[in-house]
Design an enzyme around this catalytic site. Structure first.
Site, PDB file in Angstrom:
ATOM      1  N   GLY A  37      59.131  66.152  26.384  1.00 20.93           N
ATOM      2  CA  GLY A  37      59.524  64.992  25.588  1.00 20.93           C
ATOM      3  C   GLY A  37      60.136  63.916  26.454  1.00 20.93           C
ATOM      4  N   ASN A  42      63.262  72.043  18.126  1.00 18.39           N
ATOM      5  CA  ASN A  42      61.881  71.889  18.602  1.00 18.39           C
ATOM      6  C   ASN A  42      60.987  72.465  17.522  1.00 18.39           C
ATOM      7  OD1 ASN A  42      59.466  71.804  20.051  1.00 18.39           O
ATOM      8  ND2 ASN A  42      59.901  73.690  21.168  1.00 18.39           N
TER       9      ASN A  42
END
Ligand code: SF4
Length: 476
Positions: A35, A109
């Site tokens: 990310g 997540n």
């Protein structure tokens, strides 16, 4: 327009480590591939909880050095790619709130497929939400009086959630780690000195010098506090089989990680070797599409006896900011990330090994570039089956209509990308390194979703306003 599935975040946290914040930073640094939209760290010294977060790469968010001085022996951190909610500061995690009984912080997540329904219920009851992410719903569940009154508060809140998740949860004096009952997302535990660390991938443990202990099990809640490490299963209805995301092994995870109990590099080598058996071809060299095609190309080369060479060189210095729409437009068909080594491929028949084809536009451009550089035959080999279906479990895929394999067969795709031949790894080949274990999700290949996705809404379903300002939240 991205032409690769995108990951939905990386987690790193720990307990019992003096001056933990540089350790979390280092751990997150090795998870940056998961990310790049935002990053944050929350730490506690048992009395005060402090957090730093912002948009962009970790190095951008933590460009100032004063954060290194923040005291704390426990903390959690997050790097974000948003699969729900837009790119904005409020959506950067960890989310930190103060409830009647103290501070809570969460880092997530995955993707919660019942977040919309739960959010509506809480909003109707008067709750206020600060983000447009699905993750925030856990905060409201934790604050729910139904769970506040009983000891298994975190377990009760987690058992309300449906979907894919790995969570790190923190209070002033403990850190918790949990995976959903089907185990979609990876999360592991390591030992560092007298303390413990948790990470999305084992490469982060190696980075901070921690010893790998084990994975957090699907449906498990692990608590690290002053009395040590405690484990319990929060889910009283274990599913029939797991649904670990096989795409972690195909593309997302770093090759120096071990995920779901297997080495990513070794699994990718096996994918490549199997691909060579399933789709042999006469050629002069095997070239990987770096970096994610490297291990599979090595496996293909070893199994086929065709030498491996570097036909593409990756530019590692293209930052997120450089690939702005304007820059991409100006560059036209020039590949900003990969350059072809003309002297290697000129006059050669090449086997190009890549991890996946999503829209097909990038593959087409690369085939074109190889031809311009003089390659006489180009055989594309893909180390997974055709990706025909979108993901609803925390990976950002284009829609089915945008996925080239969603509407075209392999011959049509081959014609579209302009290759001389195209071969995908079979489903059997994909599962072969795991002795055909049934605890993997393969829905983006075969459409067999392990959970009911009929009510799942889009990425921006929780979006109602667009904020204008960035902020830093130094202390709470
Ligand atoms: S649908 Fe594909 S990307 Fe999504 S969790 Fe399943 S295997 Fe992973």
């Amino acid at each position: 327009m991205f032409d690769h599935p995108r990951e939905a975040c990386g987690l790193f946290g720990g307990y019992g480590i003096p001056r933990i914040i540089p350790v979390i930073y280092q751990g997150l640094f090795s998870l940056q591939h998961r990310g790049q939209e935002g990053a944050g760290i929350v730490v506690s010294d048992g009395t005060h909880v402090r957090s730093v977060k912002g948009q962009g790469l970790l190095s951008e968010v933590f460009a100032r050095q004063d954060w290194k001085q923040l005291p704390g022996h426990l903390g959690i951190g997050h790097v974000r790619y948003g699969t729900t909610g837009s790119t904005r500061i409020q959506n950067v995690q960890p989310i930190v709130v103060e409830c009647i009984d103290g501070v809570w912080a969460i880092a997530h997540n995955g993707n919660l497929i019942n977040a919309n329904t739960l959010r509506q219920t809480y909003q109707e009851a008067g709750a206020i939400f600060q983000t447009s992410t699905d993750s925030e719903i856990l905060i409201h569940l934790l604050a729910d009086p139904r769970y506040r009154s009983r000891p298994g508060r975190v377990a009760g809140a987690l058992s309300e959630l449906l979907g894919a998740f790995a969570f790190l949860i923190m209070t002033r004096n403990c850190v918790m780690a949990a995976r959903d009952p089907m185990g979609f997302k990876p999360l592991c535990i390591g030992r560092l000195g007298e303390g413990y660390v948790f990470a999305s991938e084992t490469c982060a443990l190696n980075q901070v010098g921690a010893e790998y202990l084990r994975d957090v099990m699907p449906g498990e809640l692990v608590v690290a506090d002053e009395t040590g490490l405690h484990s319990s299963l929060y889910s009283d209805k274990p599913p029939e089989h797991g649904a670990q995301c096989i795409f972690e092994h195909v593309y997302f995870a770093r090759p120096d990680s071990s995920v779901f109990g297997s080495s990513v590099h070794e699994v990718r080598c096996q994918f490549g070797a199997r691909l060579a058996q399933e789709h042999p071809v006469e050629a002069d060299m095997v070239i990987p599409v770096p970096d994610s095609g490297n291990s599979a190309a090595l496996g293909y080369a070893r199994a086929s006896g065709i030498p491996l060479d570097y036909g593409f060189i990756r530019n590692h210095y293209i930052g997120r900011t450089f690939i702005m729409p304007e820059a991409a437009k100006r560059a036209g068909s020039v590949d900003l990330k990969l350059a072809v080594l003309k002297e290697v491929v000129n006059g050669k028949r090449v086997v190009v090994v890549d991890d996946s084809i999503v829209r097909g536009t990038t593959a087409r451009r690369r085939v074109e570039t190889l031809r311009q550089a003089g390659a006489t035959a180009i055989h594309m080999r893909i180390s997974c089956p055709p990706t025909r279906y979108p993901c609803f479990f925390g990976i950002d895929f284009p829609t089915k209509e945008e996925l080239i394999a969603g509407g075209q067969d392999i011959q049509e795709t081959c014609r579209f990308i302009g290759a001389d031949s195209l071969g995908y790894l079979s489903m059997e080949g994909l599962l072969a390194p795991f002795a055909n274990r049934r605890d993997f999700c393969t829905a983006c290949f075969n459409g067999e979703y392990p959970l009911d996705i009929s009510r799942v809404k889009g990425k921006h379903a929780l979006e109602n306003f667009i904020p204008l300002l960035n902020f830093e939240q130094p202390e709470s």
